[in-house]
Design a protein around this motif. Sequence first.
Motif, PDB file in Angstrom:
ATOM      1  N   THR A  71       0.748 -11.754  61.238  1.00 11.19           N
ATOM      2  CA  THR A  71      -0.064 -12.971  61.237  1.00 11.19           C
ATOM      3  C   THR A  71      -1.059 -12.949  62.393  1.00 11.19           C
ATOM      4  OG1 THR A  71       1.728 -14.221  60.220  1.00 11.19           O
ATOM      5  CG2 THR A  71       0.017 -15.492  61.338  1.00 11.19           C
ATOM      6  N   THR A  72      -0.634 -12.443  63.551  1.00 14.87           N
ATOM      7  CA  THR A  72      -1.545 -12.378  64.692  1.00 14.87           C
ATOM      8  C   THR A  72      -2.721 -11.438  64.427  1.00 14.87           C
ATOM      9  OG1 THR A  72      -0.130 -10.707  65.728  1.00 14.87           O
ATOM     10  CG2 THR A  72       0.162 -13.008  66.443  1.00 14.87           C
ATOM     11  N   ASP A  73      -2.516 -10.415  63.611  1.00 16.09           N
ATOM     12  CA  ASP A  73      -3.620  -9.521  63.223  1.00 16.09           C
ATOM     13  C   ASP A  73      -4.659 -10.304  62.429  1.00 16.09           C
ATOM     14  OD1 ASP A  73      -2.255  -7.361  64.371  1.00 16.09           O
ATOM     15  OD2 ASP A  73      -1.309  -6.829  62.466  1.00 16.09           O
ATOM     16  N   PHE A  74      -4.186 -11.053  61.444  1.00 24.31           N
ATOM     17  CA  PHE A  74      -5.083 -11.863  60.611  1.00 24.31           C
ATOM     18  C   PHE A  74      -5.831 -12.886  61.459  1.00 24.31           C
ATOM     19  CE2 PHE A  74      -5.574 -15.964  58.470  1.00 24.31           C
ATOM     20  CZ  PHE A  74      -6.583 -15.633  57.592  1.00 24.31           C
ATOM     21  N   LEU A  75      -5.112 -13.588  62.332  1.00 30.86           N
ATOM     22  CA  LEU A  75      -5.743 -14.616  63.159  1.00 30.86           C
ATOM     23  C   LEU A  75      -6.786 -14.012  64.098  1.00 30.86           C
ATOM     24  CD1 LEU A  75      -2.611 -16.782  64.024  1.00 30.86           C
ATOM     25  CD2 LEU A  75      -4.451 -17.338  62.415  1.00 30.86           C
ATOM     26  N   SER A  76      -6.483 -12.866  64.658  1.00 35.94           N
ATOM     27  CA  SER A  76      -7.440 -12.187  65.529  1.00 35.94           C
ATOM     28  C   SER A  76      -8.716 -11.854  64.775  1.00 35.94           C
ATOM     29  CB  SER A  76      -6.836 -10.896  66.087  1.00 35.94           C
ATOM     30  OG  SER A  76      -5.723 -11.162  66.883  1.00 35.94           O
ATOM     31  N   ALA A  77      -8.561 -11.260  63.623  1.00 36.33           N
ATOM     32  CA  ALA A  77      -9.721 -10.877  62.805  1.00 36.33           C
ATOM     33  C   ALA A  77     -10.533 -12.111  62.428  1.00 36.33           C
ATOM     34  CB  ALA A  77      -9.260 -10.130  61.563  1.00 36.33           C
ATOM     35  N   ARG A  78      -9.859 -13.148  61.984  1.00 31.93           N
ATOM     36  CA  ARG A  78     -10.560 -14.370  61.575  1.00 31.93           C
ATOM     37  C   ARG A  78     -11.314 -14.980  62.746  1.00 31.93           C
ATOM     38  NH1 ARG A  78      -7.186 -19.520  60.193  1.00 31.93           N
ATOM     39  NH2 ARG A  78      -7.176 -19.479  62.435  1.00 31.93           N
ATOM     40  N   ASN A  79     -10.686 -15.049  63.907  1.00 32.03           N
ATOM     41  CA  ASN A  79     -11.313 -15.654  65.075  1.00 32.03           C
ATOM     42  C   ASN A  79     -12.550 -14.893  65.544  1.00 32.03           C
ATOM     43  OD1 ASN A  79      -9.341 -17.628  65.123  1.00 32.03           O
ATOM     44  ND2 ASN A  79      -8.118 -16.614  66.681  1.00 32.03           N
TER      45      ASN A  79
END
Length: 71
Positions: A42-50
């Motif tokens: 999930t942190t990978d997705f959030l990083s990319a989105r941010n």
Amino acid sequence: YFCPHHPKDNCFCRKPQPGLFLQAQLDLNLDFSRIKFIGDQTTDFLSARNLGIDFMKLNKKESLARKIDKL
């Protein structure tokens, strides 16, 4: 690039914070609009989105090499 801090440290370099990504961008002259982030957390997705980076989820049954081949 890696973050040596504990999650409780709430540092600027631990995902989903942007610190390491921004350092890599400076060091490697990365254009975030032209790269893909492949991750399984999930942190990978959030990083990319941010950061406006295109994200591809890696499922547990997929191999990273196969995912890269699809690109």
